[in-house]
Design a protein around this motif. Sequence first.
Motif, PDB file in Angstrom:
ATOM      1  N   UNK A  96       0.830  -1.194   0.000  1.00  0.00           N
ATOM      2  CA  UNK A  96       0.000   0.000   0.000  1.00  0.00           C
ATOM      3  C   UNK A  96       0.867   1.248   0.000  1.00  0.00           C
ATOM      4  N   UNK A  97       0.345   2.325  -0.587  1.00  0.00           N
ATOM      5  CA  UNK A  97       0.986   3.633  -0.530  1.00  0.00           C
ATOM      6  C   UNK A  97      -0.082   4.686  -0.774  1.00  0.00           C
ATOM      7  N   UNK A  98      -0.136   5.678   0.081  1.00  0.00           N
ATOM      8  CA  UNK A  98      -1.123   6.742  -0.045  1.00  0.00           C
ATOM      9  C   UNK A  98      -1.051   7.363  -1.439  1.00  0.00           C
ATOM     10  N   UNK A  99      -2.210   7.473  -2.068  1.00  0.00           N
ATOM     11  CA  UNK A  99      -2.388   8.027  -3.416  1.00  0.00           C
ATOM     12  C   UNK A  99      -1.863   7.128  -4.536  1.00  0.00           C
ATOM     13  N   UNK A 100      -1.240   6.005  -4.177  1.00  0.00           N
ATOM     14  CA  UNK A 100      -0.596   5.179  -5.203  1.00  0.00           C
ATOM     15  C   UNK A 100      -1.322   3.859  -5.440  1.00  0.00           C
ATOM     16  N   UNK A 101      -1.465   3.047  -4.402  1.00  0.00           N
ATOM     17  CA  UNK A 101      -2.073   1.730  -4.610  1.00  0.00           C
ATOM     18  C   UNK A 101      -2.541   1.155  -3.288  1.00  0.00           C
ATOM     19  N   UNK A 102      -3.434   0.166  -3.404  1.00  0.00           N
ATOM     20  CA  UNK A 102      -3.963  -0.538  -2.245  1.00  0.00           C
ATOM     21  C   UNK A 102      -4.132  -2.003  -2.639  1.00  0.00           C
ATOM     22  N   UNK A 103      -3.030  -2.738  -2.582  1.00  0.00           N
ATOM     23  CA  UNK A 103      -3.019  -4.149  -2.965  1.00  0.00           C
ATOM     24  C   UNK A 103      -2.996  -5.037  -1.724  1.00  0.00           C
ATOM     25  N   UNK A 104      -3.745  -6.123  -1.793  1.00  0.00           N
ATOM     26  CA  UNK A 104      -3.653  -7.186  -0.798  1.00  0.00           C
ATOM     27  C   UNK A 104      -3.288  -8.464  -1.527  1.00  0.00           C
ATOM     28  N   UNK A 105      -2.349  -9.200  -0.989  1.00  0.00           N
ATOM     29  CA  UNK A 105      -1.907 -10.454  -1.598  1.00  0.00           C
ATOM     30  C   UNK A 105      -2.024 -11.562  -0.569  1.00  0.00           C
ATOM     31  N   UNK A 106      -2.808 -12.570  -0.872  1.00  0.00           N
ATOM     32  CA  UNK A 106      -2.858 -13.780  -0.052  1.00  0.00           C
ATOM     33  C   UNK A 106      -1.980 -14.809  -0.747  1.00  0.00           C
ATOM     34  N   UNK A 107      -0.951 -15.253  -0.064  1.00  0.00           N
ATOM     35  CA  UNK A 107      -0.003 -16.189  -0.661  1.00  0.00           C
ATOM     36  C   UNK A 107      -0.034 -17.506   0.094  1.00  0.00           C
ATOM     37  N   UNK A 108      -0.005 -18.602  -0.639  1.00  0.00           N
ATOM     38  CA  UNK A 108      -0.117 -19.927  -0.023  1.00  0.00           C
ATOM     39  C   UNK A 108       0.919 -20.878  -0.610  1.00  0.00           C
ATOM     40  N   UNK A 109       1.612 -21.573   0.268  1.00  0.00           N
ATOM     41  CA  UNK A 109       2.486 -22.684  -0.116  1.00  0.00           C
ATOM     42  C   UNK A 109       1.834 -23.967   0.384  1.00  0.00           C
ATOM     43  N   UNK A 110       1.815 -25.004  -0.449  1.00  0.00           N
ATOM     44  CA  UNK A 110       1.166 -26.245  -0.034  1.00  0.00           C
ATOM     45  C   UNK A 110       1.941 -27.452  -0.536  1.00  0.00           C
ATOM     46  N   UNK A 111       1.821 -28.534   0.199  1.00  0.00           N
ATOM     47  CA  UNK A 111       2.384 -29.819  -0.193  1.00  0.00           C
ATOM     48  C   UNK A 111       1.587 -30.911   0.505  1.00  0.00           C
TER      49      UNK A 111
END
Length: 315
Positions: A96-111
């Motif tokens: 995130x950055x004010x005036x720039x972007x608002x990203x959320x990332x859910x990351x998953x590793x699985x085995x």
Amino acid sequence: EAVAGEVRLGWDSPVDEVVNPAFIELNGRGGLGWLEGFNELVTRCGFEWVGHPGEDNGELLTLHGRAANIPASRVGLQIDEKPPYAIRLRGELQEKAFKKLDFAIVTELSTEPGRTGFSLHDTLTNQGDYAKEYQVLYHTNFGTPLLEEGARFVAPVKQVSPFNPRAAKELSDWQRYRGPTRDYDETVFNVVPYADEQGQTLTMLHNRAGNLGVSVGFNTAELPVFSLWKNTDTEKQGYVTGLEPGTSFSYNRRYQRPLGLVPKIEPGEQKHFRVSYELLVNSAAVDAVRKRIEAVQAGRDTEIRDEPLVDLSKD
């Protein structure tokens, strides 16, 4: 890193500890500060941008974005109670950055128990009110015992081009690796892979004997291009290769817009990125993946472009 039996997937970086992101100055070294923490098997590059440092629209874009150095806001471990008893490690990143972007990332590793591989699944959400550009590249790095003199890269290749004039000199032998070579530094090749009818494709690195390897699978609807990074310098300098599926190549973002490799994500939209990694423990496993790759290639031609896609002489 990942370990299966006696085989480690990873590499030996001079950076031999996990470095807290608080001690990584991304703007340092002219935008190359990212290298001060670079030692992972899989390094997420993105999500606002990827590529070499440089200016774009009046901003300094540092090497390969911020994602690799954003601590997770939440981390959870889940183990299924039913076969195949999947194990999932999940984290949430906030870019995130004010005036720039608002990203959320859910990351998953699985085995799963008994599997000689693992899967990665990232979900990018644009939480803002405006469409935003995004890029992602999975900088997946391998050293010994897979990487050695005579090791080879195999993939169903639609197009290959050198990243720069240095790489153009080795285009005739771009899929073969050298042993540790003093002052070699690096070469990079841009690859557009073929895929099957479902968009699935598969790449492979195997050792000289062809009895040990690793496959990297992904979907070209999510990750349409691929970078092959060959850093076969001395062992202490960092003897490593990168197999890197992505939305983009490793050029600075300003060079990739004309190539159509800077996509946008709409407000509230989600983008998914999935990559699977499998250790190939013997000749039969390597040969089986080679046949799958040949089936995807399906006898189609590979376009070999002698010149880089981008003229970096003005950079």
